[in-house]
Motif scaffolding. Structure first.
Motif, PDB file in Angstrom:
ATOM      1  N   ASN A  73      12.623  65.674 -34.274  1.00  0.00           N
ATOM      2  CA  ASN A  73      10.974  64.977 -33.973  1.00  0.00           C
ATOM      3  C   ASN A  73      10.662  63.624 -34.842  1.00  0.00           C
ATOM      4  O   ASN A  73      10.349  63.382 -34.688  1.00  0.00           O
ATOM      5  CB  ASN A  73       9.816  66.321 -34.921  1.00  0.00           C
ATOM      6  N   ALA A  74      11.135  63.896 -35.961  1.00  0.00           N
ATOM      7  CA  ALA A  74      11.959  62.493 -36.689  1.00  0.00           C
ATOM      8  C   ALA A  74      11.859  60.968 -35.794  1.00  0.00           C
ATOM      9  O   ALA A  74      11.639  60.122 -35.702  1.00  0.00           O
ATOM     10  CB  ALA A  74      12.471  62.306 -38.119  1.00  0.00           C
ATOM     11  N   LYS A  75      12.733  61.463 -34.686  1.00  0.00           N
ATOM     12  CA  LYS A  75      12.852  60.295 -33.920  1.00  0.00           C
ATOM     13  C   LYS A  75      12.881  60.542 -32.844  1.00  0.00           C
ATOM     14  O   LYS A  75      12.887  59.628 -31.519  1.00  0.00           O
ATOM     15  CB  LYS A  75      14.721  60.567 -33.687  1.00  0.00           C
ATOM     16  N   ASN A  76      11.549  61.669 -32.312  1.00  0.00           N
ATOM     17  CA  ASN A  76      11.268  61.266 -30.941  1.00  0.00           C
ATOM     18  C   ASN A  76      11.619  61.386 -30.097  1.00  0.00           C
ATOM     19  O   ASN A  76      11.348  60.765 -29.137  1.00  0.00           O
ATOM     20  CB  ASN A  76       9.797  59.939 -30.965  1.00  0.00           C
ATOM     21  N   THR A  77      12.658  62.461 -30.100  1.00  0.00           N
ATOM     22  CA  THR A  77      14.252  62.241 -29.213  1.00  0.00           C
ATOM     23  C   THR A  77      14.091  63.692 -28.803  1.00  0.00           C
ATOM     24  O   THR A  77      14.349  64.857 -29.646  1.00  0.00           O
ATOM     25  CB  THR A  77      15.263  61.595 -29.643  1.00  0.00           C
ATOM     26  N   LEU A  78      14.603  63.720 -27.379  1.00  0.00           N
ATOM     27  CA  LEU A  78      14.965  65.549 -26.487  1.00  0.00           C
ATOM     28  C   LEU A  78      16.544  65.115 -26.165  1.00  0.00           C
ATOM     29  O   LEU A  78      16.232  64.290 -26.044  1.00  0.00           O
ATOM     30  CB  LEU A  78      13.469  65.402 -25.869  1.00  0.00           C
ATOM     31  N   TYR A  79      17.212  65.747 -26.348  1.00  0.00           N
ATOM     32  CA  TYR A  79      18.434  66.060 -25.914  1.00  0.00           C
ATOM     33  C   TYR A  79      18.739  67.442 -25.173  1.00  0.00           C
ATOM     34  O   TYR A  79      18.028  68.079 -25.065  1.00  0.00           O
ATOM     35  CB  TYR A  79      19.828  65.936 -27.227  1.00  0.00           C
ATOM     36  N   LEU A  80      19.812  66.726 -23.755  1.00  0.00           N
ATOM     37  CA  LEU A  80      20.610  67.680 -23.248  1.00  0.00           C
ATOM     38  C   LEU A  80      22.094  68.217 -23.066  1.00  0.00           C
ATOM     39  O   LEU A  80      22.464  66.854 -23.068  1.00  0.00           O
ATOM     40  CB  LEU A  80      19.678  68.293 -21.418  1.00  0.00           C
ATOM     41  N   GLN A  81      22.767  68.497 -24.332  1.00  0.00           N
ATOM     42  CA  GLN A  81      23.972  69.262 -24.265  1.00  0.00           C
ATOM     43  C   GLN A  81      24.596  69.303 -23.106  1.00  0.00           C
ATOM     44  O   GLN A  81      24.541  70.740 -22.701  1.00  0.00           O
ATOM     45  CB  GLN A  81      24.153  68.915 -25.799  1.00  0.00           C
ATOM     46  N   MET A  82      25.181  69.029 -22.227  1.00  0.00           N
ATOM     47  CA  MET A  82      25.565  69.630 -20.872  1.00  0.00           C
ATOM     48  C   MET A  82      26.890  69.965 -21.153  1.00  0.00           C
ATOM     49  O   MET A  82      27.833  68.997 -20.736  1.00  0.00           O
ATOM     50  CB  MET A  82      25.545  68.843 -19.862  1.00  0.00           C
TER      51      MET A  82
END
Length: 118
Positions: A73-82
């Motif tokens: 949330n601090a970086k406003n970033t969503l991740y998807l580790q595949m």
């Protein structure tokens, strides 16, 4: 309103790994609910994974145990580790968000191509 920009797609061999990122800008309230969808050629767009404002997660059955959704949330970033990618994971992957839990949310990124092939 929020703008979503995906990155991290590419070509990978079966069994390989990729990490997708989605950077959001604009209203932070519109990032309460975030998700990844994917669409293969000639197929409908399907939910891959979602994470709510309370950080509960939801996964497509075929990716459970292989994919992990997370957010910073601090970086406003969503991740998807595949991990352990399969040819059937080949698709355009889209970031999605909204200000409340909603499938799908109202806001979409432009998509990033993931190709799993030897």
């Amino acid at each position: 309103q929020v703008q979503l920009v995906e990155s991290g797609g590419g070509l990978v061999q079966p069994g390989g790994s990729l990490r997708l990122s989605c950077t959001a800008s604009g209203s932070s309230a519109s990032m309460y609910f975030m998700a990844w969808y994917r669409q293969a050629p000639g197929k409908q767009r399907d939910l891959v994974a979602a994470i709510t404002g309370s950080s509960s997660t939801n996964y497509l059955d075929s990716v459970k145990g292989r994919f992990t959704i997370s957010r910073d949330n601090a970086k406003n970033t969503l991740y998807l580790q595949m991990n352990s990618l399969k040819p059937e994971d080949t698709a355009v992957y889209y970031c999605n968000s909204d200000s409340f839990n909603r499938y799908p949310g109202r806001y979409w990124g432009q998509g990033t191509q993931v190709t799993v092939s030897s």
